[in-house]
Design an enzyme around this catalytic site. Structure first.
Site, PDB file in Angstrom:
ATOM      1  CB  THR A  87      -5.316  -3.907   2.315  1.00  0.00           C
ATOM      2  OG1 THR A  87      -5.095  -2.788   1.462  1.00  0.00           O
ATOM      3  CG2 THR A  87      -4.052  -4.175   3.109  1.00  0.00           C
ATOM      4  CG  ASP A 131      -1.928  -1.049   1.335  1.00  0.00           C
ATOM      5  OD1 ASP A 131      -3.083  -0.782   0.965  1.00  0.00           O
ATOM      6  OD2 ASP A 131      -1.602  -2.167   1.774  1.00  0.00           O
TER       7      ASP A 131
END
Length: 291
Positions: free
Chosen positions: A122, A51
């Protein structure tokens, strides 16, 4: 007007290449084995090294080429010097060959807001459900989502796994054309590209909804629609792709939680092929920088 002379089409062409670079970063972090997971607000709200690196790559690459853009990324990252290897400077030439819709031909850089989700899905990424993961770059003008890019770093992941398994067993069967990853893009008034549009089988009512952020309200809303089947998967981008590829009829998530960086890019792709994305009351979503 030739698209190469318009800010919007140059931005989309850059975003395409930048999203591909981010997808490579997402795959590289998995391959290296250290995800660097931290919890943000709770156990289902995670951030990984992928990320962080992907957002640095996307935002820095866009800002260098288009310094007057407003760029809003999901991750709250400290300001720091970005490694040159994270910068993507190229543009996807095929997009530059496309005409810019006339209503957007005079747009200036400072008129645009870019919403970035560097790694949508995620939690699924940390659990190895890699085909749920997308990189999202959405572009808004006057509060409306008008262009978007979705990279799927692990598109064809299952085909690759099967092919590698066959090769490991020295089987000579020709596997599918399993190039890993793909990039979908779209501009309102022009269309959406990079996928095969399909309809859900006739007479079927299939709902896709959240896998990791469910609650009683979400479950009750889905049940009230009396679907033939319910798919529970990760990532807003992934669920919109299920709609355009005929795996689901509707994406229902009756709960706070989706953010503008989750929906901006996917909304464009959906609207470009005749779909619709709204809030629970049927209102269109706003993408002003102050929203």
């Amino acid at each position: 007007m030739a698209s190469s002379n318009t800010v919007l089409m140059r931005l989309v062409a850059s975003a395409y290449s930048i999203a591909q670079k981010a997808g490579m970063i997402v795959r590289r972090v998995i391959a290296e084995g250290d995800l660097g997971i931290v919890e943000k607000t709770c156990a289902t709200d995670l951030q990984t090294k992928a990320d962080r690196l992907a957002q640095m790559s996307i935002c820095s690459s866009l800002a260098r080429k288009f310094p007057k853009l407003t760029i809003i990324g999901e991750e709250d990252l400290p300001s720091e010097e970005v490694d040159q290897e994270l910068i993507e400077d190229s543009q996807w030439e095929e997009i530059l060959k496309q005409p810019c819709p006339s209503q957007y031909s005079a747009i200036k850089e400072e008129d645009l807001v870019v919403w970035v989700d560097p790694l949508d899905g995620t939690k699924e990424y940390t659990e190895g459900l890699l085909d749920n993961v997308t990189v999202l770059i959405g572009i808004a003008y006057e509060g409306k989502a008008i262009a978007g890019v979705i990279n799927q770093p692990y598109y064809n992941y299952e085909n690759n796994e099967k092919q590698q398994f066959r090769e490991h067993r020295n089987e000579a069967k020709a596997g599918p054309d399993a190039v890993l990853g793909r990039t979908i893009w779209g501009v309102l008034g022009l269309g959406a590209f990079g996928f095969q549009l399909k309809e859900v089988p006739a007479g079927k009512h299939i709902i896709t909804t959240t896998r990791s952020h469910s609650n009683k309200l979400v479950t009750d809303c889905v049940a009230a629609m009396n679907p033939d089947a319910v798919l529970r998967v990760g990532g807003a981008g992934n669920k919109i792709i299920q709609l355009i590829e005929g795996k689901a009829s509707a994406y229902v998530f009756a709960s706070p939680g989706c953010k503008k960086w989750d929906t901006c890019a996917p909304e464009v792709i959906l609207h470009a092929v005749g779909g619709k994305l709204t809030d629970i009351h049927g209102n269109v979503l706003q993408y002003h920088k102050d929203v």
